[in-house]
Scaffold this motif. Structure first.
Motif, PDB file in Angstrom:
ATOM      1  N   GLY A  26       3.185  69.812 -12.490  1.00  0.00           N
ATOM      2  CA  GLY A  26       2.138  68.693 -12.246  1.00  0.00           C
ATOM      3  C   GLY A  26       2.429  67.534 -12.909  1.00  0.00           C
ATOM      4  N   GLU A  27       3.640  67.300 -13.395  1.00  0.00           N
ATOM      5  CA  GLU A  27       3.812  66.045 -14.067  1.00  0.00           C
ATOM      6  C   GLU A  27       5.130  65.567 -13.378  1.00  0.00           C
ATOM      7  OE1 GLU A  27       4.443  65.269 -18.362  1.00  0.00           O
ATOM      8  OE2 GLU A  27       2.552  66.405 -18.659  1.00  0.00           O
ATOM      9  N   SER A  28       5.156  64.328 -12.881  1.00  0.00           N
ATOM     10  CA  SER A  28       6.188  63.910 -12.179  1.00  0.00           C
ATOM     11  C   SER A  28       6.691  62.721 -12.732  1.00  0.00           C
ATOM     12  CB  SER A  28       5.808  63.596 -10.612  1.00  0.00           C
ATOM     13  OG  SER A  28       5.282  64.595 -10.178  1.00  0.00           O
ATOM     14  N   VAL A  29       8.157  62.732 -13.050  1.00  0.00           N
ATOM     15  CA  VAL A  29       8.740  61.396 -13.779  1.00  0.00           C
ATOM     16  C   VAL A  29       9.344  60.656 -12.655  1.00  0.00           C
ATOM     17  CG1 VAL A  29      10.683  60.769 -15.281  1.00  0.00           C
ATOM     18  CG2 VAL A  29       9.637  62.977 -15.742  1.00  0.00           C
ATOM     19  N   ILE A  30       8.526  59.237 -12.698  1.00  0.00           N
ATOM     20  CA  ILE A  30       9.220  58.532 -11.437  1.00  0.00           C
ATOM     21  C   ILE A  30       9.892  57.245 -12.030  1.00  0.00           C
ATOM     22  CG2 ILE A  30       7.889  56.629 -10.078  1.00  0.00           C
ATOM     23  CD1 ILE A  30       5.355  58.458 -10.497  1.00  0.00           C
ATOM     24  N   GLU A  31      10.790  57.018 -11.134  1.00  0.00           N
ATOM     25  CA  GLU A  31      11.603  55.836 -11.528  1.00  0.00           C
ATOM     26  C   GLU A  31      11.770  54.969 -10.448  1.00  0.00           C
ATOM     27  OE1 GLU A  31      16.119  55.217 -13.571  1.00  0.00           O
ATOM     28  OE2 GLU A  31      15.780  57.060 -12.665  1.00  0.00           O
ATOM     29  N   VAL A  32      11.536  53.475 -10.762  1.00  0.00           N
ATOM     30  CA  VAL A  32      11.347  52.394  -9.752  1.00  0.00           C
ATOM     31  C   VAL A  32      12.619  51.587  -9.830  1.00  0.00           C
ATOM     32  CG1 VAL A  32      10.302  50.570  -8.694  1.00  0.00           C
ATOM     33  CG2 VAL A  32       9.103  52.694  -9.376  1.00  0.00           C
ATOM     34  N   LYS A  33      13.449  51.470  -9.065  1.00  0.00           N
ATOM     35  CA  LYS A  33      14.720  50.535  -9.309  1.00  0.00           C
ATOM     36  C   LYS A  33      15.090  49.572  -8.105  1.00  0.00           C
ATOM     37  CE  LYS A  33      17.617  54.179 -10.924  1.00  0.00           C
ATOM     38  NZ  LYS A  33      18.916  54.905 -10.534  1.00  0.00           N
ATOM     39  N   GLU A  34      15.356  48.557  -8.383  1.00  0.00           N
ATOM     40  CA  GLU A  34      16.179  47.567  -7.467  1.00  0.00           C
ATOM     41  C   GLU A  34      14.834  46.781  -6.612  1.00  0.00           C
ATOM     42  OE1 GLU A  34      19.112  49.155  -4.672  1.00  0.00           O
ATOM     43  OE2 GLU A  34      19.418  50.628  -6.371  1.00  0.00           O
ATOM     44  N   ALA A  35      13.767  46.569  -7.335  1.00  0.00           N
ATOM     45  CA  ALA A  35      12.540  45.886  -6.796  1.00  0.00           C
ATOM     46  C   ALA A  35      12.933  44.542  -6.092  1.00  0.00           C
ATOM     47  CB  ALA A  35      11.219  46.036  -7.583  1.00  0.00           C
ATOM     48  N   PHE A  36      12.565  43.970  -5.263  1.00  0.00           N
ATOM     49  CA  PHE A  36      12.455  42.625  -5.019  1.00  0.00           C
ATOM     50  C   PHE A  36      11.379  41.954  -4.068  1.00  0.00           C
ATOM     51  CE2 PHE A  36      13.276  42.778  -0.444  1.00  0.00           C
ATOM     52  CZ  PHE A  36      14.139  44.273  -0.358  1.00  0.00           C
ATOM     53  N   ILE A  37      11.370  40.635  -4.345  1.00  0.00           N
ATOM     54  CA  ILE A  37      10.493  39.861  -3.218  1.00  0.00           C
ATOM     55  C   ILE A  37      11.194  39.010  -2.607  1.00  0.00           C
ATOM     56  CG2 ILE A  37       8.207  38.473  -3.231  1.00  0.00           C
ATOM     57  CD1 ILE A  37       7.456  40.282  -5.719  1.00  0.00           C
ATOM     58  N   VAL A  38      11.109  38.649  -1.295  1.00  0.00           N
ATOM     59  CA  VAL A  38      11.794  37.677  -0.608  1.00  0.00           C
ATOM     60  C   VAL A  38      10.826  36.488  -0.695  1.00  0.00           C
ATOM     61  CG1 VAL A  38      12.699  36.901   1.489  1.00  0.00           C
ATOM     62  CG2 VAL A  38      12.865  39.178   0.876  1.00  0.00           C
ATOM     63  N   LYS A  39      11.370  35.393  -1.392  1.00  0.00           N
ATOM     64  CA  LYS A  39      10.570  34.026  -1.405  1.00  0.00           C
ATOM     65  C   LYS A  39      10.214  33.625   0.090  1.00  0.00           C
ATOM     66  CE  LYS A  39      10.593  29.361  -3.161  1.00  0.00           C
ATOM     67  NZ  LYS A  39       9.218  29.464  -3.628  1.00  0.00           N
ATOM     68  N   PRO A  40       8.946  33.240   0.317  1.00  0.00           N
ATOM     69  CA  PRO A  40       8.351  32.882   1.689  1.00  0.00           C
ATOM     70  C   PRO A  40       9.229  31.510   1.744  1.00  0.00           C
ATOM     71  CG  PRO A  40       6.645  33.233   0.352  1.00  0.00           C
ATOM     72  CD  PRO A  40       7.924  33.265  -0.589  1.00  0.00           C
ATOM     73  N   ALA A  41       9.386  31.411   3.444  1.00  0.00           N
ATOM     74  CA  ALA A  41       9.720  29.873   3.694  1.00  0.00           C
ATOM     75  C   ALA A  41       8.831  28.924   3.151  1.00  0.00           C
ATOM     76  CB  ALA A  41      10.029  29.828   5.211  1.00  0.00           C
ATOM     77  N   GLU A  42       9.205  27.632   3.074  1.00  0.00           N
ATOM     78  CA  GLU A  42       8.379  26.730   2.677  1.00  0.00           C
ATOM     79  C   GLU A  42       7.280  26.477   3.381  1.00  0.00           C
ATOM     80  OE1 GLU A  42       9.672  24.909   0.065  1.00  0.00           O
ATOM     81  OE2 GLU A  42       7.752  23.857  -0.010  1.00  0.00           O
ATOM     82  N   GLY A  43       5.945  26.193   2.781  1.00  0.00           N
ATOM     83  CA  GLY A  43       4.917  26.245   3.572  1.00  0.00           C
ATOM     84  C   GLY A  43       4.040  27.441   3.859  1.00  0.00           C
ATOM     85  N   ARG A  44       4.809  28.722   3.802  1.00  0.00           N
ATOM     86  CA  ARG A  44       4.173  29.939   4.075  1.00  0.00           C
ATOM     87  C   ARG A  44       3.802  30.776   2.515  1.00  0.00           C
ATOM     88  NH1 ARG A  44       6.175  33.211   8.876  1.00  0.00           N
ATOM     89  NH2 ARG A  44       4.012  33.857   8.251  1.00  0.00           N
ATOM     90  N   ASP A  45       3.109  31.732   2.799  1.00  0.00           N
ATOM     91  CA  ASP A  45       2.831  32.421   1.555  1.00  0.00           C
ATOM     92  C   ASP A  45       2.480  33.960   1.595  1.00  0.00           C
ATOM     93  OD1 ASP A  45       0.216  32.671   2.912  1.00  0.00           O
ATOM     94  OD2 ASP A  45      -1.015  32.254   1.472  1.00  0.00           O
ATOM     95  N   VAL A  46       3.323  34.259   2.859  1.00  0.00           N
ATOM     96  CA  VAL A  46       3.310  35.917   3.095  1.00  0.00           C
ATOM     97  C   VAL A  46       4.880  36.242   2.780  1.00  0.00           C
ATOM     98  CG1 VAL A  46       3.327  37.741   4.674  1.00  0.00           C
ATOM     99  CG2 VAL A  46       1.691  35.898   4.632  1.00  0.00           C
TER     100      VAL A  46
END
Ligand SMILES: [Cu+2]
Length: 152
Positions: A26-46
């Protein structure tokens, strides 16, 4: 549709076959790696984002994400339909042992709305990820996501 209906059966099967694990039942060990966000193009917010989420123990589902750097984060799939790339919001992605959640550009991904225009390429922002296991127990994992440029 296929994705949603197949998952519960697949998750159960894997849980039944996994045998003794390092983590207590019932206990799971979670490991998150290599997270990233791509910066939106100028004037966009998605923005799109990605990560790898590995689990040791019972399978878990990623059911949500939040960050101070965006108003809202959704989980999206991407598929080709009639020659056109289609994105769809889904409720969760499942990770099991040996089968991490892979979120990346051009595939399943995070979609961020109302992205803070002040984020800069090379910066890192915290992303809080909510996971749930099969009995409904939640685990929150905070990971650091690197801001990447559109072409990186
Ligand atoms: Cu999307």
């Amino acid at each position: 549709m296929l994705f949603r209906t197949l998952l519960p059966a697949a998750a159960l099967l894997l849980a039944a076959c996994s045998g003794p694990a390092d983590a207590p039942a019932g206990e799971s060990v979670i490991e998150v790696k290599e997270a990233f966000i791509v910066k939106p193009a100028e004037g966009r917010d998605v923005a799109a984002g990605g990560l790898m989420a590995y689990v040791t123990g019972a399978p878990v589902e990623l059911v949500g994400a939040t960050t101070d750097a965006a108003d809202r984060v959704e989980l999206h799939t991407m598929s080709m339909e009639d020659g056109v790339m289609q994105m769809r919001q889904v409720e969760s992605f499942t990770a099991s042992e040996g089968e991490p959640i892979v979120l990346q550009r051009g595939g399943n991904h995070l979609m961020l709305f109302g992205v803070d225009p002040a984020i800069a390429v090379g910066d890192s922002v915290d992303v809080s990820l909510e996971f749930r296991d099969s009995d409904g127990t939640s685990q929150t994992v905070v990971t650091s996501a690197e801001i990447k440029g559109l072409g990186d």
